[in-house]
Design a protein around this motif. Structure first.
Motif, short mmCIF file in Angstrom:
data_model
loop_
_atom_site.label_atom_id
_atom_site.label_comp_id
_atom_site.label_asym_id
_atom_site.label_seq_id
_atom_site.Cartn_x
_atom_site.Cartn_y
_atom_site.Cartn_z
N ASP B 64 74.84 -64.49 21.24
CA ASP B 64 73.97 -64.86 20.12
C ASP B 64 72.72 -65.56 20.65
N ASN B 65 71.91 -66.08 19.72
CA ASN B 65 70.72 -66.85 20.07
C ASN B 65 69.77 -66.05 20.96
N VAL B 66 69.44 -64.83 20.54
CA VAL B 66 68.58 -63.96 21.34
C VAL B 66 67.12 -64.35 21.14
N GLN B 67 66.44 -64.53 22.25
CA GLN B 67 65.04 -64.97 22.20
C GLN B 67 64.19 -64.08 23.09
N PHE B 68 62.98 -63.83 22.63
CA PHE B 68 62.05 -62.96 23.36
C PHE B 68 60.70 -63.65 23.42
N TYR B 69 60.10 -63.68 24.61
CA TYR B 69 58.79 -64.33 24.73
C TYR B 69 58.09 -63.87 25.99
N MET B 70 56.78 -64.12 26.02
CA MET B 70 55.99 -63.82 27.21
C MET B 70 56.03 -65.06 28.09
N SER B 71 56.70 -64.96 29.22
CA SER B 71 56.97 -66.14 30.03
C SER B 71 55.93 -66.36 31.13
N ALA B 72 55.12 -65.37 31.42
CA ALA B 72 54.07 -65.55 32.43
C ALA B 72 52.99 -64.50 32.20
N GLY B 73 51.80 -64.78 32.69
CA GLY B 73 50.69 -63.85 32.52
C GLY B 73 49.81 -64.25 31.36
N SER B 74 48.70 -63.61 31.26
CA SER B 74 47.75 -63.95 30.20
C SER B 74 47.03 -62.69 29.74
N TYR B 75 46.44 -62.79 28.57
CA TYR B 75 45.70 -61.66 28.03
C TYR B 75 44.32 -61.59 28.68
N GLY B 76 43.85 -60.37 28.89
CA GLY B 76 42.47 -60.17 29.31
C GLY B 76 41.58 -60.07 28.08
N THR B 77 40.32 -59.84 28.34
CA THR B 77 39.37 -59.72 27.24
C THR B 77 39.74 -58.55 26.33
N GLY B 78 39.79 -58.80 25.05
CA GLY B 78 39.98 -57.72 24.09
C GLY B 78 41.35 -57.09 24.06
N GLU B 79 42.36 -57.78 24.50
CA GLU B 79 43.71 -57.21 24.45
C GLU B 79 44.67 -58.23 23.85
N VAL B 80 45.66 -57.72 23.15
CA VAL B 80 46.69 -58.57 22.58
C VAL B 80 47.93 -57.72 22.35
N LEU B 81 49.08 -58.34 22.45
CA LEU B 81 50.34 -57.67 22.12
C LEU B 81 50.89 -58.27 20.85
N LYS B 82 51.19 -57.43 19.91
CA LYS B 82 51.81 -57.87 18.67
C LYS B 82 53.27 -57.44 18.67
N TRP B 83 54.08 -58.15 17.90
CA TRP B 83 55.51 -57.84 17.94
C TRP B 83 56.23 -58.28 16.68
N PHE B 100 54.47 -53.30 11.33
CA PHE B 100 55.70 -54.05 11.67
C PHE B 100 55.40 -55.11 12.75
N ALA B 101 54.76 -54.67 13.82
CA ALA B 101 54.43 -55.59 14.91
C ALA B 101 53.14 -56.32 14.54
N VAL B 102 53.31 -57.41 13.81
CA VAL B 102 52.15 -58.13 13.31
C VAL B 102 52.10 -59.59 13.80
N GLY B 103 53.17 -60.04 14.45
CA GLY B 103 53.22 -61.42 14.91
C GLY B 103 52.73 -61.56 16.34
#
Lengths: 132, 162
Positions: B64-83, B100-103
């Motif tokens: 249980d207690n499943v968690q998902f996150y970006m643990s390292a790295g950064s966005y470049g100019t003009g890019e983003v990941l939604k989920w 659906f992937a709006v967060g």
């Protein structure tokens, strides 16, 4: 870090163990467990009971000699779990797995399932991870 | 008692073709383990959504207690990941802006579950193999995104296992 622990069974038998994390709990017979003692750090034969003593049947957890009363006696059980972290990149998929080991006690308190979990690691030492 | 874990990706029209994957490469096609150089995302476009689940097997008492996150790295100019980490029903991936992937993906350990099991953040798998609900990712760019490969990012999926 190695862990040293011992388990006191209901009939006063004592199970001692010293080993690595993967062997942390494997030899305990949980149905017969009375007290569980975890040493603070690697040690050979002397277990430092002043660090942590979990009295499973009476629901008392002693941290550094301070008693914490927890739960109804007949519902208490010791719980061991792993927090597993899988690290990955989009391109390479999963490349690294991190496992952190915890133990604690689960009980029913006023009809609600409760969990108090403790951790032991190299940076934090002994700490309360979860109390809900 | 130790569980085993793998990502399973869905592709195509619902109910989808679902199979285990070794990577989650994103690009301008709906396919698993795609080669990004063959399906580049042009500046201003989105990737196809990536629909996947965490799947557990082996021996365990509870997951249980499943968690998902970006643990390292950064966005470049003009890019983003939604989920999102809570879709119960699979829908065919699209390259239009995801509904659906709006967060925003957390960039540190969220501390509490953010991927559902059985439609609930407090859901769990008990003793038997099973999977999380669907996680949906989409890589979105603006016209200012830099050409070439993006900054590498490390993601972490974590869970509690008894």
């Amino acid at each position: 870090m190695n862990f040293s622990w011992c388990a006191y069974y209901n009939d006063s038998r004592l199970l001692q163990f010293e080993g690595d994390k993967e062997n942390f709990f494997k030899d305990i017979n949980f149905s017969e467990l009375n007290n569980f003692v975890l040493a603070k750090d690697h040690s050979n034969t002397i277990f430092d009971e002043s660090v942590c003593l979990v009295s499973v049947q009476t629901g008392v957890i002693y941290l550094f000699g301070i008693p914490f009363f927890f739960g109804e006696h007949d519902s208490n059980r010791l719980v061991y779990y792993r927090k597993v972290k899988k690290h990955f990149t989009m391109e390479q998929g999963i490349s690294d797995t991190e496992v952190i080991h915890y133990f604690g006690i689960q009980a029913t308190v006023d009809g609600v399932n409760k969990k108090m979990v403790f951790g032991l690691n190299d940076t934090k030492g002994f700490f309360v991870l979860d109390n809900d | 008692m130790v569980s085993t874990f793998a990502f399973f990706e869905g592709n195509g029209a619902a109910p989808g073709t679902i199979g285990s994957v070794g990577n989650l490469n994103m690009g301008a096609t709906d396919a698993k383990e795609l080669v990004p150089a063959s399906f580049p995302i042009f500046a201003g476009d989105n990737s196809y959504e990536k629909w996947f689940v965490g799947s557990w097997g082996g021996t365990f008492t509870k997951i249980d207690n499943v968690q998902f996150y970006m643990s390292a790295g950064s966005y470049g100019t003009g890019e983003v990941l939604k989920w999102t980490g809570s879709r119960t029903l699979y829908v065919q991936p699209v390259a239009t802006t995801s509904t659906f992937a709006v967060g925003s993906i957390p960039t540190s350990d969220p501390g509490t579950a953010n991927v559902t099991i059985g439609s609930s953040l407090s859901g769990s798998l008990v003793s038997s193999p099973g999977r999380s609900d669907w996680v949906v990712l989409q890589y979105q760019t603006t016209a200012s995104a830099n050409p070439g490969t993006t900054n590498q990012k490390t993601f972490t999926i974590q869970w509690d296992e008894q």
